[in-house]
Design a protein around this motif. Structure first.
Motif, PDB file in Angstrom:
ATOM      1  N   TRP A  17       0.892  -1.234   0.008  1.00  0.00           N
ATOM      2  CA  TRP A  17      -0.058   0.055  -0.041  1.00  0.00           C
ATOM      3  C   TRP A  17       0.910   1.169   0.144  1.00  0.00           C
ATOM      4  O   TRP A  17       0.363   2.346  -0.082  1.00  0.00           O
ATOM      5  CB  TRP A  17      -0.954  -0.191   1.227  1.00  0.00           C
ATOM      6  CG  TRP A  17      -2.147  -1.138   1.026  1.00  0.00           C
ATOM      7  CD1 TRP A  17      -2.029  -2.404   1.660  1.00  0.00           C
ATOM      8  CD2 TRP A  17      -3.256  -1.067   0.263  1.00  0.00           C
ATOM      9  NE1 TRP A  17      -3.259  -2.858   1.272  1.00  0.00           N
ATOM     10  CE2 TRP A  17      -3.754  -1.975   0.450  1.00  0.00           C
ATOM     11  CE3 TRP A  17      -3.583   0.087  -0.715  1.00  0.00           C
ATOM     12  CZ2 TRP A  17      -5.148  -2.419  -0.192  1.00  0.00           C
ATOM     13  CZ3 TRP A  17      -4.875  -0.089  -1.270  1.00  0.00           C
ATOM     14  CH2 TRP A  17      -5.467  -1.596  -1.092  1.00  0.00           C
ATOM     15  N   ARG A  18       2.003   1.155   0.053  1.00  0.00           N
ATOM     16  CA  ARG A  18       3.043   2.277   0.096  1.00  0.00           C
ATOM     17  C   ARG A  18       3.607   2.570  -1.233  1.00  0.00           C
ATOM     18  O   ARG A  18       4.514   3.495  -1.450  1.00  0.00           O
ATOM     19  CB  ARG A  18       3.989   2.059   1.125  1.00  0.00           C
ATOM     20  CG  ARG A  18       3.562   2.274   2.573  1.00  0.00           C
ATOM     21  CD  ARG A  18       4.733   2.412   3.453  1.00  0.00           C
ATOM     22  NE  ARG A  18       4.445   1.445   4.296  1.00  0.00           N
ATOM     23  CZ  ARG A  18       5.660   0.653   5.057  1.00  0.00           C
ATOM     24  NH1 ARG A  18       6.665   0.910   4.694  1.00  0.00           N
ATOM     25  NH2 ARG A  18       5.238  -0.197   5.934  1.00  0.00           N
ATOM     26  N   ALA A  22      -0.265   2.728  -5.867  1.00  0.00           N
ATOM     27  CA  ALA A  22      -1.398   2.644  -4.797  1.00  0.00           C
ATOM     28  C   ALA A  22      -1.649   3.616  -4.220  1.00  0.00           C
ATOM     29  O   ALA A  22      -2.867   4.196  -4.083  1.00  0.00           O
ATOM     30  CB  ALA A  22      -0.940   1.512  -3.494  1.00  0.00           C
ATOM     31  N   ILE A  26      -5.485   5.814  -4.557  1.00  0.00           N
ATOM     32  CA  ILE A  26      -6.036   6.138  -3.200  1.00  0.00           C
ATOM     33  C   ILE A  26      -6.447   7.585  -3.454  1.00  0.00           C
ATOM     34  O   ILE A  26      -7.539   8.226  -2.856  1.00  0.00           O
ATOM     35  CB  ILE A  26      -5.164   5.907  -1.993  1.00  0.00           C
ATOM     36  CG1 ILE A  26      -5.201   4.444  -1.717  1.00  0.00           C
ATOM     37  CG2 ILE A  26      -5.838   6.565  -0.803  1.00  0.00           C
ATOM     38  CD1 ILE A  26      -4.255   3.742  -0.683  1.00  0.00           C
ATOM     39  N   ILE A 268      -6.255   0.730  -7.067  1.00  0.00           N
ATOM     40  CA  ILE A 268      -6.511   0.123  -5.824  1.00  0.00           C
ATOM     41  C   ILE A 268      -6.964  -1.565  -5.990  1.00  0.00           C
ATOM     42  O   ILE A 268      -6.399  -2.259  -5.260  1.00  0.00           O
ATOM     43  CB  ILE A 268      -7.541   0.964  -5.250  1.00  0.00           C
ATOM     44  CG1 ILE A 268      -7.190   2.416  -4.930  1.00  0.00           C
ATOM     45  CG2 ILE A 268      -8.217   0.288  -3.945  1.00  0.00           C
ATOM     46  CD1 ILE A 268      -8.371   3.071  -4.028  1.00  0.00           C
ATOM     47  N   THR A 271      -3.394  -3.054  -6.168  1.00  0.00           N
ATOM     48  CA  THR A 271      -2.940  -3.156  -4.990  1.00  0.00           C
ATOM     49  C   THR A 271      -3.657  -4.290  -4.070  1.00  0.00           C
ATOM     50  O   THR A 271      -2.918  -5.036  -3.197  1.00  0.00           O
ATOM     51  CB  THR A 271      -2.798  -1.966  -4.301  1.00  0.00           C
ATOM     52  OG1 THR A 271      -2.287  -0.982  -5.289  1.00  0.00           O
ATOM     53  CG2 THR A 271      -1.803  -1.809  -3.057  1.00  0.00           C
ATOM     54  N   SER A 275      -1.964  -7.554  -2.115  1.00  0.00           N
ATOM     55  CA  SER A 275      -1.802  -7.723  -0.760  1.00  0.00           C
ATOM     56  C   SER A 275      -2.741  -8.962  -0.335  1.00  0.00           C
ATOM     57  O   SER A 275      -2.335  -9.590   0.732  1.00  0.00           O
ATOM     58  CB  SER A 275      -2.330  -6.354  -0.305  1.00  0.00           C
ATOM     59  OG  SER A 275      -3.698  -6.401  -0.096  1.00  0.00           O
TER      60      SER A 275
END
Lengths: 289, 258
Positions: A17-18, A22, A26, A268, A271, A275
């Motif tokens: 998410w970093r 991503a 966001i 998103i 990502t 994840s």
């Protein structure tokens, strides 16, 4: 008294998410969600008011210019989020529920039921999405609700096909068999043992689908089969802009809005997929075990 | 209530059809009286697990019949398993696959308690019985090791108050030091709860420790049956002798078995 350094914790954000994509996703998506909520409270012109000089190019008073009827394009673009996002989300939720239900039944029971359901799905797949959506939407009559219904009827097979294959592989897992031996009927087996274990790929699919559903919804409006004038909707605004090609600001700004929101949802979704990737999830499990 | 008798008469299971069909179980007769521990041993592919699946109704029979308390066991279709068959429960080979990863241990044991035909202890009683801490109920399967998960799976099977407990190679995926502990745990738990146990394993040395009767299976047939000590001490069938000779002895001499 100062706390020991080890007690100071920052909220942990997973590395995926970093990543820049991503973060961009966001940012785009949160920008449009916040806009959607606060736009009525912003000091903007009424998106439907025809108060200004028609077709004036972007300027200090109208940063995005005005359209052929003298409406403020900035206001219409921002208000357009209210005509697109809620309906796109509703649409994805409807097709997700419909497709999951049908696909899970097909995968779990197999045999004749599976054949019937998947042949109907094939029938839908056989036509180009937008063409079939146009046919259904034209039959139902223009309007954003009808566009949502039309697209839901066309997009459930995507979900059905994916969840069917997930259920097919999950239903022979030992924990599902163990549940059956403990007296679980087909519905409680699906609900307790299978669906929770296939939920994360479905979530990823829904997130990735959100972008393309926005495109389809805007596409229908662009063709005049979605939002009805004078509503501010991105697709129909682009449609109006195409008629006035020399006044580039009419189509460019709503087009940019569609671009950012679709790209945002796709980033998103990607990502989320990374994840929830089963391999990385397995790695975590093995470390814990 | 005393447990019911599980009876197998000439049970045959085939995989595939026509010329390419493979007979996995070929005419097996077996009786599992209440309170008995029966060990079924044999090498991989001899049909042990197929037999276990057939007893649970997971594998349709090509011939013969399986009865529980005199009534036949139909194949498990899509319907809910009939209540009388819930008295047969199974512990699976792979403890990493047999527990639902998304549900708490306590909930999964509770599923078993809900269908029990006679009163069983609480979830924490059941966990204590398999030598687990009662706090395990609030945790997820991935927080436990293989041996702990197998204990949880045993607790889940026992929660349904079975008359017949089947262990389908329950120790095969555990490390050596755990194998005999889990095996004797299964024996103790089954005996305490008046259940009979059909313990399937390829490890004759472990089965001998817990079973009253041993059946040796080879290419779908039962080649030898008898009291555990007799089979261990005086095997009749050449295959059993080979199986016994293959057991490694930790005597420091470094001999290769066989």
């Amino acid at each position: 008294m100062t706390a020991p350094a080890t007690l100071i914790r920052r909220p942990r954000i997973a590395p995926v998410w970093r990543r820049p994509l991503a973060i961009v996703g966001i940012l785009f998506v949160s920008f449009w969600f916040i806009t959607m909520i606060i736009v009525p409270f912003l000091p903007l012109a009424d998106p439907l008011a025809q108060d200004f000089t028609p077709l004036s190019p972007p300027s200090g008073t109208h940063p995005f210019g005005t359209d052929i009827l003298g409406r403020d394009v900035l206001s219409r673009t921002l208000f357009g989020s209210r005509a697109t996002l809620p309906f796109a989300i509703l649409l994805v939720i409807i097709s997700l529920i419909l497709g999951s239900l049908v696909g899970a039944i097909a995968g779990y029971f197999g045999g004749v039921i599976d054949e019937i359901i998947m042949r109907i799905a094939d029938l839908v797949f056989a036509f180009p999405t937008i063409v079939l959506a146009m046919v259904v939407a034209a039959a139902l009559g223009p309007g954003i609700t009808n566009a949502v219904i039309a697209l839901a009827l066309i997009s459930w097979p995507n979900y059905a096909r994916v969840i069917r294959s997930l259920v097919l592989s999950a239903r022979n897992q030992e924990y599902v068999v163990a549940g059956r031996l403990l007296g679980a009927g087909p519905l409680s087996s699906l609900r307790r043992d299978i669906l929770p274990n296939v939920a994360s790929p479905m979530l990823v699919l829904a997130m990735l689908d959100l972008g393309s559903q926005i495109l389809l919804l805007s596409g229908l409006s662009f063709l005049g089969l979605g939002a009805v004038p004078p509503a501010a909707e991105w697709g129909s605004m682009v449609g109006d802009g195409v008629q006035q090609f020399s006044n580039w600001w009419l189509a460019a700004f709503p087009g940019l809005a569609i671009l950012t929101v679709v790209v945002g949802f796709n980033f998103i979704g990607d990502t989320l997929r990374d994840s929830l990737d089963p391999r990385s999830a397995n790695a975590v499990t093995q470390v814990n075990a | 209530m005393m447990g019911a008798i599980l009876q197998l008469d000439g049970v045959t299971v085939r995989y595939g059809r026509g010329a390419s069909a493979v007979t996995a179980v070929a005419g097996v007769d077996l009786e599992l009286p209440p309170g008995q521990i029966v060990g079924l041993v044999g090498e991989s592919g001899c049909g042990k697990s197929t037999l276990a699946r057939a007893i649970c109704g997971l594998q349709p029979l090509a011939g013969g019949r399986i009865t529980l308390a005199g009534e036949p066991i139909p194949p498990l279709g899509h319907r809910r398993r009939p209540a009388r068959l819930l008295r047969i429960q199974m512990v699976f080979q792979n403890p990493y696959a047999s527990l639902n990863p998304r549900r708490r241990v306590g909930d999964q044991i509770e599923d078993g308690r809900r269908v029990a035909t006679r009163p069983v202890g609480s979830v924490s009683d059941l966990l204590t019985e398999v030598e687990m801490d009662a706090s395990a109920a609030d945790r997820f399967p991935h927080e436990f090791s293989g041996g702990q998960r197998q204990r949880i799976a045993i607790a889940r099977a026992m929660a349904a108050a079975p008359d017949i407990l089947i262990g389908d190679e329950p120790i095969a995926s555990l490390d050596a030091s755990l194998q005999s502990r889990i095996a004797s745990l299964m024996r103790d738990v089954a005996l305490r709860n008046d259940a009979s146990l059909l313990f399937i394993s390829h490890d004759l040395a472990v089965v001998r420790e817990i079973a009253d009767t041993i059946l040796v299976m080879h290419t779908g047939h039962i080649v030898e049956r008898g009291p555990a000590e007799r089979v261990w001490a005086a095997p009749q069938d050449p295959y059993t002798r080979r199986l016994l000779a293959a057991i490694p002895i930790a005597d420091g001499l470094g001999r290769i078995p066989g």
